[in-house]
Design a protein around this motif. Sequence first.
Motif, short mmCIF file in Angstrom:
data_model
loop_
_atom_site.label_atom_id
_atom_site.label_comp_id
_atom_site.label_asym_id
_atom_site.label_seq_id
_atom_site.Cartn_x
_atom_site.Cartn_y
_atom_site.Cartn_z
N LEU A 179 114.22 22.91 12.17
CA LEU A 179 113.61 23.93 11.32
C LEU A 179 113.52 25.21 12.15
O LEU A 179 112.61 25.37 12.96
CB LEU A 179 112.23 23.49 10.85
N GLY A 180 114.47 26.10 11.99
CA GLY A 180 114.51 27.31 12.80
C GLY A 180 115.32 27.10 14.06
O GLY A 180 115.84 26.02 14.34
N SER A 181 115.43 28.15 14.85
CA SER A 181 116.19 28.09 16.11
C SER A 181 115.24 27.92 17.28
O SER A 181 114.13 28.45 17.29
CB SER A 181 117.03 29.36 16.28
N PHE A 182 115.71 27.18 18.29
CA PHE A 182 114.89 26.87 19.46
C PHE A 182 115.21 27.83 20.60
O PHE A 182 116.38 28.04 20.93
CB PHE A 182 115.15 25.44 19.94
N VAL A 199 108.07 24.30 20.51
CA VAL A 199 108.70 23.74 19.31
C VAL A 199 107.79 22.64 18.77
O VAL A 199 107.37 21.74 19.52
CB VAL A 199 110.10 23.17 19.61
N LEU A 200 107.48 22.69 17.48
CA LEU A 200 106.72 21.64 16.84
C LEU A 200 107.62 20.41 16.68
O LEU A 200 108.69 20.50 16.07
CB LEU A 200 106.22 22.09 15.47
N VAL A 201 107.20 19.29 17.23
CA VAL A 201 107.99 18.05 17.15
C VAL A 201 107.19 17.06 16.32
O VAL A 201 106.10 16.63 16.71
CB VAL A 201 108.29 17.48 18.54
N CYS A 209 105.54 25.10 10.15
CA CYS A 209 106.37 26.05 10.90
C CYS A 209 106.18 27.47 10.35
O CYS A 209 106.05 28.43 11.13
CB CYS A 209 107.85 25.65 10.80
N ALA A 210 106.13 27.61 9.03
CA ALA A 210 105.93 28.93 8.43
C ALA A 210 104.56 29.48 8.77
O ALA A 210 104.40 30.68 9.05
CB ALA A 210 106.11 28.84 6.91
N ALA A 211 103.54 28.61 8.78
CA ALA A 211 102.18 29.05 9.05
C ALA A 211 101.98 29.49 10.49
O ALA A 211 101.16 30.37 10.78
CB ALA A 211 101.19 27.94 8.71
N THR A 212 102.72 28.89 11.41
CA THR A 212 102.55 29.18 12.84
C THR A 212 103.62 30.10 13.40
O THR A 212 103.45 30.63 14.51
CB THR A 212 102.56 27.88 13.65
N GLY A 213 104.72 30.26 12.69
CA GLY A 213 105.83 31.04 13.22
C GLY A 213 106.62 30.33 14.29
O GLY A 213 107.43 30.94 14.99
N LEU A 214 106.42 29.01 14.41
CA LEU A 214 107.13 28.23 15.43
C LEU A 214 108.24 27.41 14.78
O LEU A 214 108.11 26.97 13.64
CB LEU A 214 106.16 27.29 16.14
N ILE A 229 95.16 23.17 11.83
CA ILE A 229 96.20 23.08 12.87
C ILE A 229 96.66 24.47 13.28
O ILE A 229 96.86 24.73 14.47
CB ILE A 229 97.38 22.22 12.38
N ARG A 230 96.85 25.36 12.31
CA ARG A 230 97.27 26.73 12.64
C ARG A 230 96.28 27.39 13.57
O ARG A 230 96.66 28.02 14.58
CB ARG A 230 97.42 27.55 11.36
N ASP A 231 95.00 27.26 13.29
CA ASP A 231 93.98 27.88 14.13
C ASP A 231 93.96 27.25 15.52
O ASP A 231 93.80 27.97 16.52
CB ASP A 231 92.60 27.74 13.47
N PHE A 232 94.12 25.93 15.59
CA PHE A 232 94.18 25.26 16.90
C PHE A 232 95.36 25.76 17.71
O PHE A 232 95.21 26.10 18.89
CB PHE A 232 94.28 23.75 16.67
N ILE A 233 96.53 25.82 17.09
CA ILE A 233 97.72 26.28 17.81
C ILE A 233 97.54 27.72 18.27
O ILE A 233 97.95 28.11 19.37
CB ILE A 233 98.97 26.11 16.94
N GLY A 234 96.88 28.53 17.44
CA GLY A 234 96.62 29.90 17.84
C GLY A 234 95.77 30.01 19.09
O GLY A 234 95.89 30.97 19.86
#
Length: 265
Positions: free
Chosen positions: A21-24, A30-32, A52-57, A253-258
Amino acid sequence: MNDSAYEYLIAGSRRLRLRRLGSFQPDQPVLVFLHEGLGSITQWRGFPANLCAATGLPGLVYDRYGHGGSEPLELPRPDDFLKIAAEWALPELLAACGIKKPLLVGHSDGGTIALYFASIFPARPVACVTLAAHVMLEPATQAGLASVKARWQDDPEFLARLARHHGDRTERLVRGWLDVWTRPTMRAWSMLDDLRDIRCPVLALQGAEDAHGSPAQLEAIRAGVSGPVETLLLPGCGHVPHLEAPEAVLSVIRDFIGRVVDGPV
């Protein structure tokens, strides 16, 4: 999903199916995504793309050995099949895909694999997010297994639904999974001693109505992990929180990753 969306490669000596999902990029996490015990790429539904859309990753979703479109199982499975997936197959998959900064997102068995990976390779993951992970076999877990076994034996539609994702691998997959978790040698299974080796940030989520585990699972993760830990028990939610409460789970999850990833998310 069109088969052209998938790739295939060898990891852990098995042919696995995956989707990017997207380029690495080498310097970007990278979210796995690590699916549940009877899961697959398609059973995640839209959750990986939405996260992926929510985090931009970017993200990687794959079918473990025996699941979905990956190589069929050889039975019996060993007792430590989850640890094998974490110690051998997952590192080879990450290397083959050029992923140097994995941020693991695991559901149920997949959450357990994520924790095993973080304990075996403490410097590797950026963070771990678990959804209904289990770190010990408790009465609630055994009751959940009994429920799955009863549905497998008595409900033809149960296998038919799984067959939409696993095809002719379905019967062997269910048989092998139940065989491992109901063995006498697994009655005292836990990975509690492994948790102390985890140093990366961990977010552990679980539904308050989870039929496969009690809040003791979250408590054990919080008490056992050496690094920073956040836990959340989601009210009115069962064993699949990312599908039962998708907006709340995505937000948490988005807030945690942020908080744990450098740069904007």
